[in-house]
Write an enzyme that holds these catalytic residues in place. Sequence first.
Site, PDB file in Angstrom:
ATOM      1  N   LYS A  27      44.993 -27.248  42.965  1.00 44.35           N
ATOM      2  CA  LYS A  27      43.137 -25.906  43.785  1.00 44.35           C
ATOM      3  C   LYS A  27      43.460 -24.312  44.317  1.00 44.35           C
ATOM      4  CE  LYS A  27      39.782 -29.057  44.162  1.00 44.35           C
ATOM      5  NZ  LYS A  27      38.787 -30.408  45.172  1.00 44.35           N
TER       6      LYS A  27
ATOM      7  N   LYS B  88      42.429 -34.725  32.888  1.00 44.80           N
ATOM      8  CA  LYS B  88      40.817 -35.360  33.483  1.00 44.80           C
ATOM      9  C   LYS B  88      40.228 -34.278  32.373  1.00 44.80           C
ATOM     10  CE  LYS B  88      39.142 -34.714  37.227  1.00 44.80           C
ATOM     11  NZ  LYS B  88      38.236 -34.433  38.074  1.00 44.80           N
TER      12      LYS B  88
ATOM     13  N   LYS C 148      34.202 -31.069  35.449  1.00 47.80           N
ATOM     14  CA  LYS C 148      33.513 -30.538  35.040  1.00 47.80           C
ATOM     15  C   LYS C 148      33.350 -29.159  35.718  1.00 47.80           C
ATOM     16  CE  LYS C 148      32.254 -32.090  39.732  1.00 47.80           C
ATOM     17  NZ  LYS C 148      31.386 -32.826  40.953  1.00 47.80           N
TER      18      LYS C 148
HETATM   19  P1  TYM Z   1      32.962 -35.650  42.760  1.00 48.35           P
HETATM   20  O1  TYM Z   1      32.189 -34.685  43.071  1.00 48.35           O
HETATM   21  O2  TYM Z   1      34.512 -34.558  42.146  1.00 48.35           O
HETATM   22  O3  TYM Z   1      33.797 -36.201  41.862  1.00 48.35           O
HETATM   23  C1  TYM Z   1      32.607 -37.316  41.546  1.00 48.35           C
HETATM   24  C2  TYM Z   1      33.430 -39.372  41.688  1.00 48.35           C
HETATM   25  O4  TYM Z   1      33.129 -38.801  40.075  1.00 48.35           O
HETATM   26  C3  TYM Z   1      34.462 -38.517  39.895  1.00 48.35           C
HETATM   27  N1  TYM Z   1      35.078 -38.797  38.522  1.00 48.35           N
HETATM   28  C4  TYM Z   1      36.020 -39.024  38.084  1.00 48.35           C
HETATM   29  N2  TYM Z   1      35.492 -41.110  37.153  1.00 48.35           N
HETATM   30  C5  TYM Z   1      36.253 -40.927  35.918  1.00 48.35           C
HETATM   31  N3  TYM Z   1      36.224 -40.121  35.254  1.00 48.35           N
HETATM   32  C6  TYM Z   1      36.268 -38.224  35.187  1.00 48.35           C
HETATM   33  N4  TYM Z   1      36.666 -37.539  34.156  1.00 48.35           N
HETATM   34  C7  TYM Z   1      35.712 -38.134  36.551  1.00 48.35           C
HETATM   35  N5  TYM Z   1      35.951 -36.339  36.812  1.00 48.35           N
HETATM   36  C8  TYM Z   1      35.813 -37.604  38.442  1.00 48.35           C
HETATM   37  C9  TYM Z   1      35.720 -38.921  40.913  1.00 48.35           C
HETATM   38  O5  TYM Z   1      36.572 -39.543  41.314  1.00 48.35           O
HETATM   39  C10 TYM Z   1      34.894 -39.274  41.702  1.00 48.35           C
HETATM   40  O6  TYM Z   1      34.558 -40.618  42.147  1.00 48.35           O
HETATM   41  N6  TYM Z   1      35.870 -35.718  47.508  1.00 48.35           N
HETATM   42  C11 TYM Z   1      34.647 -36.340  46.217  1.00 48.35           C
HETATM   43  C12 TYM Z   1      33.739 -36.740  46.824  1.00 48.35           C
HETATM   44  C13 TYM Z   1      33.294 -37.132  48.151  1.00 48.35           C
HETATM   45  C14 TYM Z   1      33.490 -38.693  48.525  1.00 48.35           C
HETATM   46  C15 TYM Z   1      33.680 -38.946  50.220  1.00 48.35           C
HETATM   47  C16 TYM Z   1      33.863 -40.040  47.371  1.00 48.35           C
HETATM   48  C17 TYM Z   1      33.644 -36.874  49.045  1.00 48.35           C
HETATM   49  N7  TYM Z   1      33.496 -37.981  50.475  1.00 48.35           N
HETATM   50  C18 TYM Z   1      33.960 -40.438  50.057  1.00 48.35           C
HETATM   51  C19 TYM Z   1      34.497 -41.531  47.976  1.00 48.35           C
HETATM   52  C20 TYM Z   1      34.517 -41.624  49.945  1.00 48.35           C
HETATM   53  C21 TYM Z   1      35.273 -35.624  45.217  1.00 48.35           C
HETATM   54  O7  TYM Z   1      34.921 -34.342  44.607  1.00 48.35           O
HETATM   55  O8  TYM Z   1      34.045 -36.468  43.767  1.00 48.35           O
END
Ligand code: TYM
Length: 334
Positions: free
Chosen positions: A113, A196, A199
């Site tokens: 990032k 990966k 978004k």
């Molecule tokens: P975020 O919002 O980036 O993504 C949400 C979830 O989607 C999964 N993900 C994917 N899985 C498979 N293939 C992909 N290409 C892909 N892109 C995204 C992410 O692994 C995630 O599970 N920090 C976290 C949000 C969060 C969180 C938490 C998660 C805040 N507090 C506590 C678990 C526990 C995040 O930014 O996810």
Amino acid sequence: MKKKIVFSGIQPTGLLTIGNYIGALSQWKKLQKKYFCIYCIADLHALTIYQKENVLNKNILDTLSVCLASGIDPKKNIIFIQSHVSQHTQLNWILNCFTNFGVLKRMTQFKKKIHLNKNINAGLFSYPILMAADILLYQTYKVPVGKDQIQHIELVRDIAYRFNKTYGKKIFTIPKKKLHENYGSCIMSLLSPMTKMSKSDDNKNNIITLFDSDLTIRKKIQHAVTDSDNPPNIKFDLKNKPGISNLLIILSNITEISIQKLEYYFYKKNYHDLKEFIIFNLCFFLKKFRKKFFLYRKNETLLKSIIINGAQKAEKYAKSTLKKVHNIIGLNIK
Ligand code: TYM
């Protein structure tokens, strides 16, 4: 017997992808059968990038509707907005003081990032500590996430372990990660299947969002990378055929047909046949999904009552853990 707790979160930033759905939301839905699930819309995490008021509010309600359309049942579980439960930020500060600076510096997501961002704020750096607060407040047993979050969950385990050890008492449950079982924990980019699907990718041809039109899906899948094998060979092989394997993973997860059966079905067929089948199934799947999404999205009264109710229920758990923490560290003079 009390059910074990599953916790996870998702950021309300922009359009979610089929990767978010397969890697996270589809798991969230399945886990409801066996566990008590607490899911959070991580709006505070979204602040590491600049947010406009009306856009963030809209994105939060959109993300909640996406969760509901994915099958999350707010009557049986808890779904809430992170900033509505103040214990998250309170525990966050305390956990800051139990987190090693050097370890945070080594987080791969942080390193990526800071290369991509102009606005390198402290939130980007301490981001995983807020995740730790999210997870540990609920005495979480399992955290369903995609592969990109593994390192963060390892850090959360370390923080919990260090805290318990320091005070010689099990204040926090040590959580375990839960990855998707059908290769869905890392859905890859369509044009560069070694990275990966994300978004925030500037090249939107790399991603399928949950809101892409049929025509857009057609164009993106038609351009998706396969390989130059001659004759074409539709075979699952992550190492040597990442493009085809990624397409098979997406297809298998939205149709619930096993990868093995898909390989059998497409034996001696060509990549065009595979892509047409994917286009048909993705359009069908997302049309059904969007129908549900819009039903929820237009009912803001329902969405707001789910949010209020979710925060009230979540707060009970959060308060109980924070009280234990305050007691053990000596922040409990009345
Ligand atoms: P975020 O919002 O980036 O993504 C949400 C979830 O989607 C999964 N993900 C994917 N899985 C498979 N293939 C992909 N290409 C892909 N892109 C995204 C992410 O692994 C995630 O599970 N920090 C976290 C949000 C969060 C969180 C938490 C998660 C805040 N507090 C506590 C678990 C526990 C995040 O930014 O996810």
